[in-house]
Design a protein around this motif. Structure first.
Motif, PDB file in Angstrom:
ATOM      1  N   ILE A 680     -10.983  -4.550 -10.899  1.00 28.99           N
ATOM      2  CA  ILE A 680     -10.439  -3.843  -9.727  1.00 28.99           C
ATOM      3  C   ILE A 680      -8.945  -3.609  -9.888  1.00 28.99           C
ATOM      4  O   ILE A 680      -8.443  -2.506  -9.629  1.00 28.99           O
ATOM      5  CB  ILE A 680     -10.742  -4.654  -8.453  1.00 28.99           C
ATOM      6  N   PHE A 681      -8.216  -4.641 -10.316  1.00 33.04           N
ATOM      7  CA  PHE A 681      -6.781  -4.469 -10.533  1.00 33.04           C
ATOM      8  C   PHE A 681      -6.504  -3.417 -11.595  1.00 33.04           C
ATOM      9  O   PHE A 681      -5.446  -2.774 -11.587  1.00 33.04           O
ATOM     10  CB  PHE A 681      -6.142  -5.795 -10.933  1.00 33.04           C
ATOM     11  N   GLY A 682      -7.449  -3.240 -12.526  1.00 34.92           N
ATOM     12  CA  GLY A 682      -7.267  -2.229 -13.565  1.00 34.92           C
ATOM     13  C   GLY A 682      -7.287  -0.813 -13.039  1.00 34.92           C
ATOM     14  O   GLY A 682      -6.847   0.120 -13.727  1.00 34.92           O
ATOM     15  N   ARG A 683      -7.778  -0.614 -11.807  1.00 39.36           N
ATOM     16  CA  ARG A 683      -7.802   0.733 -11.216  1.00 39.36           C
ATOM     17  C   ARG A 683      -6.466   1.108 -10.582  1.00 39.36           C
ATOM     18  O   ARG A 683      -6.309   2.230 -10.099  1.00 39.36           O
ATOM     19  CB  ARG A 683      -8.906   0.814 -10.154  1.00 39.36           C
ATOM     20  N   ALA A 684      -5.530   0.172 -10.541  1.00 39.92           N
ATOM     21  CA  ALA A 684      -4.242   0.451  -9.902  1.00 39.92           C
ATOM     22  C   ALA A 684      -3.338   1.199 -10.866  1.00 39.92           C
ATOM     23  O   ALA A 684      -3.080   0.740 -11.980  1.00 39.92           O
ATOM     24  CB  ALA A 684      -3.582  -0.856  -9.457  1.00 39.92           C
ATOM     25  N   GLY A 685      -2.843   2.343 -10.436  1.00 36.07           N
ATOM     26  CA  GLY A 685      -1.916   3.118 -11.248  1.00 36.07           C
ATOM     27  C   GLY A 685      -2.597   4.257 -11.977  1.00 36.07           C
ATOM     28  O   GLY A 685      -3.598   4.048 -12.666  1.00 36.07           O
ATOM     29  N   ARG A 686      -2.069   5.455 -11.826  1.00 38.11           N
ATOM     30  CA  ARG A 686      -2.605   6.627 -12.525  1.00 38.11           C
ATOM     31  C   ARG A 686      -1.667   6.961 -13.684  1.00 38.11           C
ATOM     32  O   ARG A 686      -0.507   7.332 -13.466  1.00 38.11           O
ATOM     33  CB  ARG A 686      -2.702   7.811 -11.553  1.00 38.11           C
ATOM     34  N   PRO A 687      -2.127   6.831 -14.919  1.00 36.31           N
ATOM     35  CA  PRO A 687      -1.223   7.012 -16.066  1.00 36.31           C
ATOM     36  C   PRO A 687      -0.538   8.368 -16.097  1.00 36.31           C
ATOM     37  O   PRO A 687       0.587   8.485 -16.574  1.00 36.31           O
ATOM     38  CB  PRO A 687      -2.160   6.825 -17.272  1.00 36.31           C
ATOM     39  N   GLN A 688      -1.195   9.407 -15.568  1.00 33.18           N
ATOM     40  CA  GLN A 688      -0.599  10.737 -15.656  1.00 33.18           C
ATOM     41  C   GLN A 688       0.504  10.950 -14.616  1.00 33.18           C
ATOM     42  O   GLN A 688       1.374  11.804 -14.792  1.00 33.18           O
ATOM     43  CB  GLN A 688      -1.678  11.822 -15.451  1.00 33.18           C
ATOM     44  N   PHE A 689       0.478  10.177 -13.505  1.00 30.31           N
ATOM     45  CA  PHE A 689       1.375  10.484 -12.397  1.00 30.31           C
ATOM     46  C   PHE A 689       2.295   9.323 -12.008  1.00 30.31           C
ATOM     47  O   PHE A 689       3.386   9.565 -11.489  1.00 30.31           O
ATOM     48  CB  PHE A 689       0.553  10.895 -11.162  1.00 30.31           C
ATOM     49  N   ASP A 690       1.878   8.073 -12.210  1.00 38.24           N
ATOM     50  CA  ASP A 690       2.606   6.925 -11.669  1.00 38.24           C
ATOM     51  C   ASP A 690       3.393   6.205 -12.753  1.00 38.24           C
ATOM     52  O   ASP A 690       2.985   6.162 -13.925  1.00 38.24           O
ATOM     53  CB  ASP A 690       1.641   5.925 -11.009  1.00 38.24           C
ATOM     54  N   THR A 691       4.518   5.634 -12.348  1.00 41.83           N
ATOM     55  CA  THR A 691       5.287   4.769 -13.242  1.00 41.83           C
ATOM     56  C   THR A 691       4.973   3.301 -13.008  1.00 41.83           C
ATOM     57  O   THR A 691       5.412   2.444 -13.780  1.00 41.83           O
ATOM     58  CB  THR A 691       6.794   4.996 -13.026  1.00 41.83           C
ATOM     59  N   SER A 692       4.224   3.000 -11.946  1.00 42.35           N
ATOM     60  CA  SER A 692       3.798   1.633 -11.676  1.00 42.35           C
ATOM     61  C   SER A 692       2.573   1.672 -10.783  1.00 42.35           C
ATOM     62  O   SER A 692       2.299   2.682 -10.111  1.00 42.35           O
ATOM     63  CB  SER A 692       4.915   0.818 -10.999  1.00 42.35           C
ATOM     64  N   GLY A 693       1.830   0.584 -10.779  1.00 48.28           N
ATOM     65  CA  GLY A 693       0.669   0.445  -9.910  1.00 48.28           C
ATOM     66  C   GLY A 693       0.843  -0.779  -9.026  1.00 48.28           C
ATOM     67  O   GLY A 693       1.576  -1.710  -9.360  1.00 48.28           O
ATOM     68  N   GLU A 694       0.149  -0.784  -7.898  1.00 43.62           N
ATOM     69  CA  GLU A 694       0.247  -1.883  -6.945  1.00 43.62           C
ATOM     70  C   GLU A 694      -1.140  -2.432  -6.673  1.00 43.62           C
ATOM     71  O   GLU A 694      -2.056  -1.671  -6.352  1.00 43.62           O
ATOM     72  CB  GLU A 694       0.896  -1.414  -5.636  1.00 43.62           C
TER      73      GLU A 694
END
Length: 702
Positions: A680-694
């Motif tokens: 589930i934590f692996g779904r945090a953050g979109r590589p194409q758009f985000d610089t970090s995930g929460e």
């Protein structure tokens, strides 16, 4: 247990007190016969040396000094309570100190005249001093060896019962004996590297632990030898029945902790990002053969992880274990190993001989197997290779199995197939590449299945003298070296471990522990915490996925967050149909399709910017929700963990609400597995758009 008794319980004068007293009288008679001081002094020295070295031999749990002090105190007690003195010595020395107890009472008269300092003169610190005098320690020991032995009657007799005795069960005696053996073994380990306290602290290094692990232990202050109160580290063991390995961990630097209203808040910052890779560090796709480049459409270079293992994955047939965070590109690592197998079936003329090509991809869940089939079918289409799913939901005929070049299955299904044994034409013997995804399932209840298929594959290699390459993909493992040994991976060539800093989108983690015992109030407080996290992310323009653990809970949680937003007057922040909303067009496009759905809860929540997703919904509805969320037509998606496994649908923020999952086999709730948490934590953050995930976990505080 204390049992009162008197002299009448001893029976016929054959009790242990009479025997030990008689033995003491025999020894005392020798002392009484000595009239001058020199022989008596020599006898006292001999008995003192005997007591010191005997007690030193029992110094496993306590220092020799404390044992000697206890023995002298017991002898002082023997003047008034001989049975109590025997019991005290027995508690001090245990059941393997019976001979010593008899010897102490045989020398009672002489030892009572000595002090602790008199006896400690014969310790190692006084050895050099003793050697310089006429009576060295060796002389005293020789004098002691000439002493009369304890009478056999004293050896055969047990302790007497004069006033009271202490009775212990055989189980307690055996447990005490095992504990003393374990403690002696731990001391030998701790002292194997040297006698000095500083030398024995790094005994882990002598057992083969790598330097990185030792540095971590030293940073946590865990390298200081053996804890005298817990030499075997028994207090750090997991409860009986635990299946997961847990290395001792500490919170990373920069962690914030504070108590808020009704819950504890812990925030772990993302790990530092690695510097940008250099041009020579990344492998260009153009370095692959022409036929292999077609399997990487739109990709110019491999990423840092794929480039690091390129030579092993694509240019060798080594077994591999790749441990990397979720989203780091392990799928392409598996593709490189598959392309190596394909390259072995390309002849000199450049023609691919597909008939003998067979590989198996083991995915942990059927939903994930479907995603793998979709991904690899597109990637391998230019080579005209067939990818088929073989699970409990998808059966294949013999002809379909023979025509497939890559078979995607689950551990349980592959276990059943390989159990049938192998004729030369069986699927197990035809497979030349076995890819096992999420191999950290070894720590789960299903780990035994993975163990069996790996062991069966290795046995097939040995018995049939064939070659089957095993490639294991995993999230970060604490004991990855042990898993590599099990998979027969060469640690110098095939073992790759990448930490959290290699995650393409650094992950911030927040944990909220609600301090509430009442289940109803706990659920209400968790909904409030979820609303705070979701609203904060939405105000910053991000989408949020909220994971719950029951199908009906998806609707209840969505309605609870919606009601809290309306109560706080911020419901417009959640809606996507506002006049200034950038996602209004996407909302209207999907609204027409959702209004045709027979799911009333989905239609109602969609109007407020919410969506629901679980395995109980119809597949068209699930697909529609996935497309709407990917297009930005809804801001909050409340779902179950099946979405994290089966669909590659990331969001900037993910929330796990609650950590208790109902297990029908155990008839109650169990903790959410670490496997699900990592997925589930692996779904945090979109590589194409985000610089970090929460990623946020909301649980109860214990």
């Amino acid at each position: 247990m204390v049992v009162p008794g008197g002299a009448g319980r001893c029976g016929g004068g054959g009790g242990g007190a009479d025997s030990i007293s008689k033995a003491a009288g025999d020894r005392g008679g020798r002392g009484g016969a000595a009239s001058d001081g020199a022989p008596r002094e020599a006898e006292a020295d001999g008995d003192a040396a005997w007591l010191y070295h005997t007690c030193a031999a029992h110094a496993t749990m306590l220092p020799a000094r404390d044992i000697i002090q206890g023995a002298l105190e017991a002898l002082a007690l023997a003047k008034t309570d001989e049975a109590g003195a025997q019991a005290r010595l027995f508690d001090l020395l245990g059941d393997d100190g019976i001979e010593t107890i008899m010897g102490v009472f045989a020398r009672k008269d002489t030892l009572l005249t000595l002090t602790l300092a008199d006896i400690m003169r014969f310790g190692p610190a006084a050895n050099a001093h003793g050697q310089s005098h006429g009576h060295g320690r060796g002389h005293l020991l020789e004098d002691h060896r000439g002493l009369a032995p304890v009478p056999m009657a004293a050896r055969r007799s047990g302790p007497s019962i004069s006033q009271q005795i202490t009775i212990r069960s055989q189980g307690e005696i055996d447990a005490a004996k095992r504990q003393r053996k374990d403690q002696r073994r731990a001391q030998r380990h701790a002292q194997s590297a040297g006698d000095g306290p500083g030398q024995g602290q790094d005994w882990l290094a002598n057992l083969g632990f790598d330097e990185a692990y030792l540095e971590q232990e030293r940073a946590l202050g865990l390298q200081g030898g053996v804890n005298p109160d817990d030499p075997m580290g028994l207090n750090n063991l997991l409860p009986e029945g635990s299946r997961e390995y847990h290395a001792p961990q500490a919170l990373p630097s920069g962690t914030e902790r504070e108590w808020r209203e009704g819950y504890e808040w812990v925030h772990i910052p993302p790990p530092r990002r690695l510097p940008a890779p250099t041009g020579n560090e990344l492998v260009p796709i153009s370095s692959l053969p022409d036929w292999a480049q077609a399997c990487f459409p739109g990709t110019k270079r491999l990423n840092r992880i794929q480039s690091a293992l390129f030579s092993t994955a694509f240019e060798s047939a080594e077994n591999m274990l790749v441990c990397a965070p979720t989203g780091a590109g392990k799928t392409n690592c598996a593709m490189l190993t598959l392309l190596h197998l394909i390259g072995q079936h390309v002849d000199e003329a450049g023609v691919l001989q597909r008939s003998a090509l067979k590989a198996v991809y083991v995915a942990p869940m059927k939903a994930l197997a479907q995603e793998v089939v979709t991904t690899f079918s597109k990637r391998l289409a230019p080579l005209s290779l067939v990818v088929r799913e073989l699970t409990g939901d998808m059966q294949l005929t013999r002809a379909e199995v023979d025509a497939a070049h890559l078979i995607v299955t689950t551990p349980e299904k592959w276990d059943v197939i390989t159990r049938k044994g192998g004729s030369d034409g069986s699927l197990a013997t035809a497979c030349k590449l076995l890819i096992i995804d999420e191999v950290h399932l070894l720590a789960d209840e299903r780990g035994a299945v993975i163990e069996s298929i790996v062991a069966r594959t290795q046995r097939l290699v040995e018995s049939a003298q064939t070659t089957v390459r095993i490639v294991a993909l995993s999230a970060t493992l604490p004991n990855y070296r042990d898993v590599a040994v099990f998979l027969r991976v060469n640690p110098e060539r095939g073992l790759y471990y990448f930490g959290g800093e290699y995650r393409p989108v650094p992950l911030e983690q927040t944990f909220m522990g609600v301090a509430e015992k009442n289940r109803m109030r706990l659920a209400g407080k968790q909904n409030e915490c979820a609303f705070e996290v979701v609203h904060d992310a939405i105000r910053r323009g991000h989408q949020v996925m909220v994971f719950v653990h029951a199908r009906k809970e998806t609707v209840r949680t969505g309605e609870a967050i919606r009601d809290l937003a309306m109560k706080a007057g911020v419901s417009d922040d959640f809606r996507c149909d506002g006049p200034d909303s950038p996602s209004k067009e996407a909302f209207e496009q999907h609204d027409r399709q959702i209004q045709k759905s027979r799911n009333a809860e989905l239609r109602e929540l969609y109007a407020f910017g919410f969506g629901i997703h679980h395995a109980g919904m119809l597949r068209p509805d699930r697909n529609l929700v996935e497309r709407a969320f990917a297009a930005g037509a809804m801001k909050v998606l409340v779902c179950t963990a099946t979405l994290a496994w089966g669909v590659n649908l990331p969001a900037h923020s993910v929330v796990i609400k609650g950590t208790e999952v109902y297990n029908p086999e155990k008839g109650g709730h169990v903790d959410l597995s670490m496997l699900d948490v990592m997925q589930i934590f692996g779904r945090a953050g979109r590589p194409q758009f985000d610089t970090s995930g929460e990623a946020t976990m909301i649980t109860s505080h214990t």
